[in-house]
Design a protein around this motif. Structure first.
Motif, PDB file in Angstrom:
ATOM      1  N   GLN A 126     -19.575 -56.371 -22.111  1.00 43.91           N
ATOM      2  CA  GLN A 126     -19.545 -55.122 -22.860  1.00 43.91           C
ATOM      3  C   GLN A 126     -18.724 -55.310 -24.136  1.00 43.91           C
ATOM      4  OE1 GLN A 126     -19.810 -51.382 -20.207  1.00 43.91           O
ATOM      5  NE2 GLN A 126     -18.344 -52.713 -19.178  1.00 43.91           N
ATOM      6  N   ALA A 127     -19.334 -54.960 -25.251  1.00 40.87           N
ATOM      7  CA  ALA A 127     -18.667 -55.046 -26.552  1.00 40.87           C
ATOM      8  C   ALA A 127     -17.986 -53.708 -26.846  1.00 40.87           C
ATOM      9  CB  ALA A 127     -19.691 -55.389 -27.630  1.00 40.87           C
ATOM     10  N   LYS A 128     -17.245 -53.676 -27.938  1.00 42.51           N
ATOM     11  CA  LYS A 128     -16.536 -52.452 -28.347  1.00 42.51           C
ATOM     12  C   LYS A 128     -17.520 -51.407 -28.851  1.00 42.51           C
ATOM     13  CE  LYS A 128     -12.201 -54.053 -28.194  1.00 42.51           C
ATOM     14  NZ  LYS A 128     -11.342 -53.605 -27.136  1.00 42.51           N
ATOM     15  N   ASN A 129     -17.412 -50.190 -28.314  1.00 39.99           N
ATOM     16  CA  ASN A 129     -18.214 -49.070 -28.816  1.00 39.99           C
ATOM     17  C   ASN A 129     -17.441 -48.371 -29.943  1.00 39.99           C
ATOM     18  OD1 ASN A 129     -16.320 -47.386 -27.499  1.00 39.99           O
ATOM     19  ND2 ASN A 129     -17.633 -47.139 -25.690  1.00 39.99           N
ATOM     20  N   SER A 130     -17.966 -47.276 -30.434  1.00 35.79           N
ATOM     21  CA  SER A 130     -17.314 -46.581 -31.559  1.00 35.79           C
ATOM     22  C   SER A 130     -15.984 -45.940 -31.182  1.00 35.79           C
ATOM     23  CB  SER A 130     -18.257 -45.536 -32.154  1.00 35.79           C
ATOM     24  OG  SER A 130     -19.325 -46.175 -32.824  1.00 35.79           O
ATOM     25  N   TRP A 131     -15.704 -45.790 -29.898  1.00 29.59           N
ATOM     26  CA  TRP A 131     -14.398 -45.297 -29.452  1.00 29.59           C
ATOM     27  C   TRP A 131     -13.392 -46.440 -29.357  1.00 29.59           C
ATOM     28  CZ3 TRP A 131     -18.806 -43.292 -26.865  1.00 29.59           C
ATOM     29  CH2 TRP A 131     -19.015 -41.916 -27.023  1.00 29.59           C
ATOM     30  N   GLY A 132     -13.865 -47.685 -29.595  1.00 28.53           N
ATOM     31  CA  GLY A 132     -13.006 -48.851 -29.478  1.00 28.53           C
ATOM     32  C   GLY A 132     -12.822 -49.316 -28.042  1.00 28.53           C
ATOM     33  N   ARG A 133     -13.718 -48.855 -27.132  1.00 31.94           N
ATOM     34  CA  ARG A 133     -13.626 -49.213 -25.710  1.00 31.94           C
ATOM     35  C   ARG A 133     -14.812 -50.086 -25.308  1.00 31.94           C
ATOM     36  NH1 ARG A 133     -12.576 -43.206 -24.969  1.00 31.94           N
ATOM     37  NH2 ARG A 133     -14.736 -43.184 -24.273  1.00 31.94           N
ATOM     38  N   ASN A 134     -14.607 -50.863 -24.271  1.00 31.12           N
ATOM     39  CA  ASN A 134     -15.651 -51.735 -23.736  1.00 31.12           C
ATOM     40  C   ASN A 134     -16.289 -51.078 -22.513  1.00 31.12           C
ATOM     41  OD1 ASN A 134     -13.384 -53.533 -24.943  1.00 31.12           O
ATOM     42  ND2 ASN A 134     -15.246 -54.755 -25.054  1.00 31.12           N
ATOM     43  N   ASN A 135     -16.982 -49.974 -22.745  1.00 32.50           N
ATOM     44  CA  ASN A 135     -17.649 -49.293 -21.645  1.00 32.50           C
ATOM     45  C   ASN A 135     -18.751 -48.385 -22.192  1.00 32.50           C
ATOM     46  OD1 ASN A 135     -16.222 -47.157 -22.760  1.00 32.50           O
ATOM     47  ND2 ASN A 135     -15.106 -46.646 -20.898  1.00 32.50           N
ATOM     48  N   TYR A 136     -19.451 -47.737 -21.266  1.00 29.01           N
ATOM     49  CA  TYR A 136     -20.462 -46.752 -21.620  1.00 29.01           C
ATOM     50  C   TYR A 136     -19.762 -45.454 -21.977  1.00 29.01           C
ATOM     51  CZ  TYR A 136     -24.238 -43.344 -20.957  1.00 29.01           C
ATOM     52  OH  TYR A 136     -25.151 -42.324 -21.124  1.00 29.01           O
ATOM     53  N   GLY A 137     -20.157 -44.864 -23.080  1.00 24.11           N
ATOM     54  CA  GLY A 137     -19.680 -43.540 -23.468  1.00 24.11           C
ATOM     55  C   GLY A 137     -20.904 -42.653 -23.637  1.00 24.11           C
ATOM     56  N   GLY A 138     -21.059 -41.697 -22.783  1.00 22.82           N
ATOM     57  CA  GLY A 138     -22.260 -40.872 -22.779  1.00 22.82           C
ATOM     58  C   GLY A 138     -22.370 -39.930 -23.962  1.00 22.82           C
ATOM     59  N   PRO A 139     -23.565 -39.392 -24.139  1.00 14.99           N
ATOM     60  CA  PRO A 139     -23.794 -38.416 -25.203  1.00 14.99           C
ATOM     61  C   PRO A 139     -22.838 -37.233 -25.098  1.00 14.99           C
ATOM     62  CG  PRO A 139     -25.883 -39.128 -24.290  1.00 14.99           C
ATOM     63  CD  PRO A 139     -24.807 -39.695 -23.411  1.00 14.99           C
ATOM     64  N   CYS A 140     -22.357 -36.781 -26.263  1.00 17.42           N
ATOM     65  CA  CYS A 140     -21.439 -35.649 -26.317  1.00 17.42           C
ATOM     66  C   CYS A 140     -21.521 -35.034 -27.719  1.00 17.42           C
ATOM     67  CB  CYS A 140     -20.022 -36.123 -26.001  1.00 17.42           C
ATOM     68  SG  CYS A 140     -18.913 -34.804 -25.497  1.00 17.42           S
ATOM     69  N   PRO A 141     -22.726 -34.627 -28.127  1.00 18.74           N
ATOM     70  CA  PRO A 141     -22.872 -34.149 -29.507  1.00 18.74           C
ATOM     71  C   PRO A 141     -22.093 -32.857 -29.741  1.00 18.74           C
ATOM     72  CG  PRO A 141     -24.846 -33.649 -28.250  1.00 18.74           C
ATOM     73  CD  PRO A 141     -23.967 -34.479 -27.360  1.00 18.74           C
ATOM     74  N   PRO A 142     -21.418 -32.737 -30.878  1.00 23.93           N
ATOM     75  CA  PRO A 142     -20.640 -31.533 -31.164  1.00 23.93           C
ATOM     76  C   PRO A 142     -21.527 -30.302 -31.360  1.00 23.93           C
ATOM     77  CG  PRO A 142     -20.633 -32.998 -33.054  1.00 23.93           C
ATOM     78  CD  PRO A 142     -21.320 -33.720 -31.949  1.00 23.93           C
ATOM     79  N   MET A 143     -22.725 -30.524 -31.900  1.00 25.39           N
ATOM     80  CA  MET A 143     -23.659 -29.406 -32.091  1.00 25.39           C
ATOM     81  C   MET A 143     -25.072 -29.949 -32.273  1.00 25.39           C
ATOM     82  SD  MET A 143     -22.314 -28.609 -35.955  1.00 25.39           S
ATOM     83  CE  MET A 143     -23.203 -27.158 -36.259  1.00 25.39           C
ATOM     84  N   GLY A 144     -26.046 -29.145 -31.871  1.00 24.07           N
ATOM     85  CA  GLY A 144     -27.445 -29.516 -32.047  1.00 24.07           C
ATOM     86  C   GLY A 144     -27.894 -30.640 -31.133  1.00 24.07           C
ATOM     87  N   VAL A 145     -29.155 -30.990 -31.293  1.00 26.74           N
ATOM     88  CA  VAL A 145     -29.750 -32.073 -30.509  1.00 26.74           C
ATOM     89  C   VAL A 145     -29.528 -33.395 -31.239  1.00 26.74           C
ATOM     90  CG1 VAL A 145     -31.898 -33.010 -29.568  1.00 26.74           C
ATOM     91  CG2 VAL A 145     -31.531 -30.538 -29.574  1.00 26.74           C
ATOM     92  N   HIS A 146     -29.052 -34.385 -30.503  1.00 29.89           N
ATOM     93  CA  HIS A 146     -28.909 -35.731 -31.026  1.00 29.89           C
ATOM     94  C   HIS A 146     -29.858 -36.649 -30.268  1.00 29.89           C
ATOM     95  CE1 HIS A 146     -24.919 -35.683 -33.382  1.00 29.89           C
ATOM     96  NE2 HIS A 146     -25.346 -34.426 -33.250  1.00 29.89           N
TER      97      HIS A 146
END
Length: 184
Positions: A119-139
């Motif tokens: 697992q590489a670094k995600n945008s949170w700087g973590r090596n794991n799965y980070g699920g969808p969490c859109p602030p607003m609207g459909v992503h």
């Protein structure tokens, strides 16, 4: 006496097209070249462009969905999986990046790391799965699967850009699955 034409590859492809399992352009290409080629594919519990179940988001268990992999080229040495969201205001948001997955993997189980995967670094700087969490609207969340003819000489400190650069020129095939999500 009327002579019936024998069943042919053409008839089989025509049936597959009628069932909607293959488009006409791909079928014509197969007929023209006389080969049936299986392409890399990826599926999950939600259909392509379908809504991702909340179980796989920040509003649920925040675990990766199960993924089925088909059509890995025989010459593949590794697979890369990138899940990102292009709908954030500042560009792409990387949710999950796994590289050096064994090419024999045909299923990634829910809440798991695929065999051989780093697992590489995600945008949170973590090596794991980070699920969808859109602030607003459909992503939209793109699950991009790459079959490579090499294993990448990187470690878990790598980011998506490092992986994309390292795999340039070594991609045998690519598949994509898109899931959508908006907070309830």
């Amino acid at each position: 006496m009327k002579i019936k034409k024998p069943f042919s590859f053409y008839h089989a492809l025509k049936g597959v097209v009628c069932l909607g399992l293959l488009d006409a352009q791909d079928a014509n290409s197969m007929l023209k070249h006389g080969v049936f080629v299986m392409h890399l594919g990826i599926r999950s519990v939600f259909g392509n462009n379908g809504r991702m179940p909340s179980k796989y988001t920040c509003e649920g268990g925040n675990v990766n969905p199960p993924l089925e992999i088909i059509g890995v080229p025989k010459s593949a040495k590794s697979l890369v999986l990138i899940m990102d969201d292009p709908d954030v205001p500042m560009g792409n948001w990387d949710h999950w990046i796994v590289f050096n997955i064994k090419p024999s993997v045909i299923r990634i189980e829910e809440n798991s790391i695929p065999t051989g995967g780093i697992q590489a670094k995600n945008s949170w700087g973590r090596n794991n799965y980070g699920g969808p969490c859109p602030p607003m609207g459909v992503h939209r969340y793109f699950f991009k699967l790459y079959a490579l003819n090499i294993t990448l000489n990187l470690d878990s400190s790598a980011k998506k850009g490092d992986i994309e650069k390292a795999m340039q020129g070594f991609i045998l095939d690519k598949a994509e699955l898109v899931g959508g999500y908006s907070k309830e």
